[in-house]
Design a protein around this motif. Structure first.
Motif, PDB file in Angstrom:
ATOM      1  N   ASP A 155      51.696 -25.440 -37.342  1.00  0.00           N
ATOM      2  CA  ASP A 155      52.484 -24.188 -38.130  1.00  0.00           C
ATOM      3  C   ASP A 155      50.726 -23.596 -39.314  1.00  0.00           C
ATOM      4  O   ASP A 155      51.280 -23.747 -40.556  1.00  0.00           O
ATOM      5  N   GLY A 156      49.478 -24.023 -38.378  1.00  0.00           N
ATOM      6  CA  GLY A 156      48.558 -23.559 -39.461  1.00  0.00           C
ATOM      7  C   GLY A 156      48.055 -24.694 -40.105  1.00  0.00           C
ATOM      8  O   GLY A 156      47.517 -25.576 -39.578  1.00  0.00           O
ATOM      9  N   ARG A 157      48.510 -24.766 -41.295  1.00  0.00           N
ATOM     10  CA  ARG A 157      47.745 -26.252 -42.636  1.00  0.00           C
ATOM     11  C   ARG A 157      48.032 -27.340 -41.892  1.00  0.00           C
ATOM     12  O   ARG A 157      47.613 -28.122 -41.792  1.00  0.00           O
ATOM     13  N   ILE A 158      49.472 -27.546 -41.261  1.00  0.00           N
ATOM     14  CA  ILE A 158      50.368 -28.685 -41.296  1.00  0.00           C
ATOM     15  C   ILE A 158      50.355 -28.524 -39.832  1.00  0.00           C
ATOM     16  O   ILE A 158      50.746 -28.265 -39.134  1.00  0.00           O
ATOM     17  N   LEU A 159      50.326 -29.202 -39.116  1.00  0.00           N
ATOM     18  CA  LEU A 159      51.393 -29.926 -37.766  1.00  0.00           C
ATOM     19  C   LEU A 159      51.721 -30.976 -38.076  1.00  0.00           C
ATOM     20  O   LEU A 159      50.836 -32.067 -38.496  1.00  0.00           O
ATOM     21  N   THR A 160      52.207 -31.208 -36.638  1.00  0.00           N
ATOM     22  CA  THR A 160      53.506 -32.546 -36.079  1.00  0.00           C
ATOM     23  C   THR A 160      53.417 -32.423 -35.233  1.00  0.00           C
ATOM     24  O   THR A 160      53.721 -31.299 -34.312  1.00  0.00           O
ATOM     25  N   SER A 161      53.997 -33.525 -34.893  1.00  0.00           N
ATOM     26  CA  SER A 161      53.507 -34.154 -32.649  1.00  0.00           C
ATOM     27  C   SER A 161      54.620 -35.256 -33.659  1.00  0.00           C
ATOM     28  O   SER A 161      55.204 -35.536 -34.322  1.00  0.00           O
ATOM     29  N   ALA A 162      54.929 -35.350 -31.638  1.00  0.00           N
ATOM     30  CA  ALA A 162      56.236 -36.148 -31.550  1.00  0.00           C
ATOM     31  C   ALA A 162      55.841 -37.368 -31.251  1.00  0.00           C
ATOM     32  O   ALA A 162      55.435 -38.185 -32.004  1.00  0.00           O
ATOM     33  N   GLY A 163      56.064 -38.338 -30.666  1.00  0.00           N
ATOM     34  CA  GLY A 163      55.758 -39.834 -30.762  1.00  0.00           C
ATOM     35  C   GLY A 163      54.416 -40.377 -29.784  1.00  0.00           C
ATOM     36  O   GLY A 163      54.426 -39.677 -29.182  1.00  0.00           O
ATOM     37  N   ALA A 164      54.134 -41.526 -30.135  1.00  0.00           N
ATOM     38  CA  ALA A 164      53.051 -42.039 -29.541  1.00  0.00           C
ATOM     39  C   ALA A 164      51.589 -41.366 -28.696  1.00  0.00           C
ATOM     40  O   ALA A 164      51.075 -40.843 -29.849  1.00  0.00           O
ATOM     41  N   ALA A 165      51.822 -40.911 -27.301  1.00  0.00           N
ATOM     42  CA  ALA A 165      50.495 -40.173 -26.395  1.00  0.00           C
ATOM     43  C   ALA A 165      50.721 -38.750 -27.895  1.00  0.00           C
ATOM     44  O   ALA A 165      49.665 -37.962 -27.205  1.00  0.00           O
ATOM     45  N   SER A 166      51.982 -38.311 -27.763  1.00  0.00           N
ATOM     46  CA  SER A 166      51.016 -36.795 -28.621  1.00  0.00           C
ATOM     47  C   SER A 166      50.067 -36.603 -30.336  1.00  0.00           C
ATOM     48  O   SER A 166      49.684 -35.595 -30.060  1.00  0.00           O
ATOM     49  N   GLY A 167      50.012 -37.783 -30.318  1.00  0.00           N
ATOM     50  CA  GLY A 167      49.087 -37.929 -31.461  1.00  0.00           C
ATOM     51  C   GLY A 167      48.173 -37.844 -30.727  1.00  0.00           C
ATOM     52  O   GLY A 167      46.892 -37.729 -31.292  1.00  0.00           O
ATOM     53  N   VAL A 168      47.594 -38.155 -29.785  1.00  0.00           N
ATOM     54  CA  VAL A 168      46.100 -38.049 -28.580  1.00  0.00           C
ATOM     55  C   VAL A 168      46.378 -36.375 -28.456  1.00  0.00           C
ATOM     56  O   VAL A 168      44.984 -36.146 -29.067  1.00  0.00           O
ATOM     57  N   ASP A 169      47.414 -35.448 -28.382  1.00  0.00           N
ATOM     58  CA  ASP A 169      47.487 -34.291 -27.771  1.00  0.00           C
ATOM     59  C   ASP A 169      47.718 -33.579 -29.107  1.00  0.00           C
ATOM     60  O   ASP A 169      46.180 -32.004 -29.161  1.00  0.00           O
ATOM     61  N   VAL A 170      47.639 -34.200 -30.270  1.00  0.00           N
ATOM     62  CA  VAL A 170      47.066 -33.283 -31.654  1.00  0.00           C
ATOM     63  C   VAL A 170      46.002 -32.919 -31.937  1.00  0.00           C
ATOM     64  O   VAL A 170      44.725 -32.006 -32.335  1.00  0.00           O
ATOM     65  N   CYS A 171      45.604 -34.599 -32.210  1.00  0.00           N
ATOM     66  CA  CYS A 171      44.455 -34.871 -31.931  1.00  0.00           C
ATOM     67  C   CYS A 171      43.376 -34.048 -31.261  1.00  0.00           C
ATOM     68  O   CYS A 171      42.006 -33.108 -31.702  1.00  0.00           O
ATOM     69  N   LEU A 172      43.417 -33.809 -30.239  1.00  0.00           N
ATOM     70  CA  LEU A 172      42.483 -32.809 -29.527  1.00  0.00           C
ATOM     71  C   LEU A 172      42.342 -31.925 -29.431  1.00  0.00           C
ATOM     72  O   LEU A 172      41.383 -31.055 -29.563  1.00  0.00           O
ATOM     73  N   HIS A 173      43.656 -31.111 -29.771  1.00  0.00           N
ATOM     74  CA  HIS A 173      44.358 -29.956 -30.656  1.00  0.00           C
ATOM     75  C   HIS A 173      42.939 -29.551 -31.450  1.00  0.00           C
ATOM     76  O   HIS A 173      42.678 -28.582 -31.904  1.00  0.00           O
ATOM     77  N   VAL A 174      43.548 -30.542 -32.578  1.00  0.00           N
ATOM     78  CA  VAL A 174      42.435 -29.951 -34.129  1.00  0.00           C
ATOM     79  C   VAL A 174      40.824 -30.332 -32.965  1.00  0.00           C
ATOM     80  O   VAL A 174      40.739 -29.190 -33.431  1.00  0.00           O
ATOM     81  N   VAL A 175      40.136 -30.903 -32.290  1.00  0.00           N
ATOM     82  CA  VAL A 175      39.043 -30.508 -31.830  1.00  0.00           C
ATOM     83  C   VAL A 175      38.815 -29.565 -31.292  1.00  0.00           C
ATOM     84  O   VAL A 175      37.881 -28.472 -31.139  1.00  0.00           O
ATOM     85  N   ARG A 176      39.525 -29.374 -30.043  1.00  0.00           N
ATOM     86  CA  ARG A 176      39.597 -27.435 -29.258  1.00  0.00           C
ATOM     87  C   ARG A 176      39.757 -26.592 -30.803  1.00  0.00           C
ATOM     88  O   ARG A 176      38.807 -25.738 -30.572  1.00  0.00           O
ATOM     89  N   GLN A 177      40.542 -26.362 -31.648  1.00  0.00           N
ATOM     90  CA  GLN A 177      40.685 -25.070 -32.480  1.00  0.00           C
ATOM     91  C   GLN A 177      39.220 -25.564 -33.443  1.00  0.00           C
ATOM     92  O   GLN A 177      38.788 -24.711 -33.626  1.00  0.00           O
TER      93      GLN A 177
END
Length: 322
Positions: A155-177
């Protein structure tokens, strides 16, 4: 404790560990972002600089107190045991969050969304958290637009993720962005994790592992990834898997959490993003290579996925590369 001197040109990420923190999720930012060729510096802190009790049978010591948060470009709120979730934010936690710079990016993993919600940081925003805690979150924060069916919400400045492995997904998303899909894919290979799970993918898949003796769609997915430039219909996929289209579609959704059509679009968009970053091919040429009928179709799907046009996406990452 003394502040750590900033490294020029390196983004500083500060992870906040609270009492009851999950050790696995606490380590995700350091593991994923730390594998990004030195682009990020990851530091961990607590609200008072002292050790915190983990959700496991050990205590975690850190090197930093809350003052380091004021120096962060990105702040990650690591999750705690659901038994520690409260509507009233402890005073020391509120004080630590108050140190976040107005322009800093904020990321939460799992129950970290409850911390952000209690601090008022999710007011008027979309968010997600672990699907098992969705009802509790809605009762506590009915004014926040919760989407419990996705892996993460950007959601722009703030990103929220679901449980456990989704933390990997959101961190990869940060790198990708920040740095493009090529580096994100490299990080994923180094960490031996899936390189791309779209934020809109389902959190909870009813049958993620096929029943014993049941045929899997994995081989067909690998086959399709080698032929993204070809027109792949459901009948083609089902034929390769030697299943009826109806059985294939059902089993595919059980294993992946997406329909075959939606999965193909995600893979084609991901491949197109890589080509926009790493090649000088025109939009129409890229569309043909990844299986979209026209450049207009690629523009439509890319905009629906990440909100920008191919030209804008290419300019962003070519400028970053320079």
């Amino acid at each position: 404790m003394t502040l750590v001197e900033r490294v020029k040109g390196v983004e500083r990420v500060v992870v906040l560990a609270l009492d009851g923190v999950y050790p696995f999720e606490l380590g995700i930012p350091s593991r994923i972002l730390g594998a990004a060729d030195g682009r990020y510096e990851v530091l961990t802190c607590t609200v008072d600089g002292r050790p915190v009790r983990s959700d496991a049978d050990f205590t975690i010591g850190v090197e930093h107190g809350p003052e380091i948060i004021a120096t962060a470009d990105t702040v990650v709120i690591a999750p705690v045991s659901p038994s520690r979730v409260t509507a009233d934010l402890p005073e020391e936690v509120a004080a630590a969050l108050a140190r976040i710079r107005p322009d800093a990016r904020i990321v939460s993993i799992c129950t970290g969304a409850f911390v952000l919600a209690a601090a008022g940081l999710l007011d008027g925003r979309r968010a997600t958290t672990h699907w098992q805690l969705a009802d509790l979150f809605r009762r506590m924060y009915p004014h926040i637009a919760l989407d419990p069916d996705v892996l993460f919400v950007d959601d722009g400045r703030i990103l929220t993720s679901a449980g456990a492995a989704s933390g990997v997904d959101v961190c990869l998303h940060v790198v990708r962005q920040d740095h493009g899909s090529e580096l994100a894919n490299t990080v994923a290979r180094r960490c031996v994790v899936p390189p791309f799970r779209d934020g809109g993918q389902a959190q909870y898949i009813e049958q993620p592992v096929p029943e014993q003796g049941a045929a899997s769609t994995a081989a067909t997915r690998a086959w399709a990834l080698e032929r993204l430039g070809e027109p792949l219909a459901l009948a083609d996929l089902a034929g390769h898997a030697r299943m009826s289209p109806r059985t294939f579609a059902r089993r595919f959704n059980e294993e992946v959490g997406l329909s075959p059509g939606r999965w193909l679009i995600q893979q084609r968009v991901a491949r197109a993003r890589h080509l926009l970053e790493a090649s000088d091919l025109s939009v129409d040429q890229i569309a043909g290579r990844v299986g979209f009928a026209t450049g207009a179709s690629l523009r439509q799907h890319l905009h629906a996925s990440i909100g920008v046009s191919p030209q804008a996406y290419r300019r962003t990452f070519q400028s970053a590369a320079r």
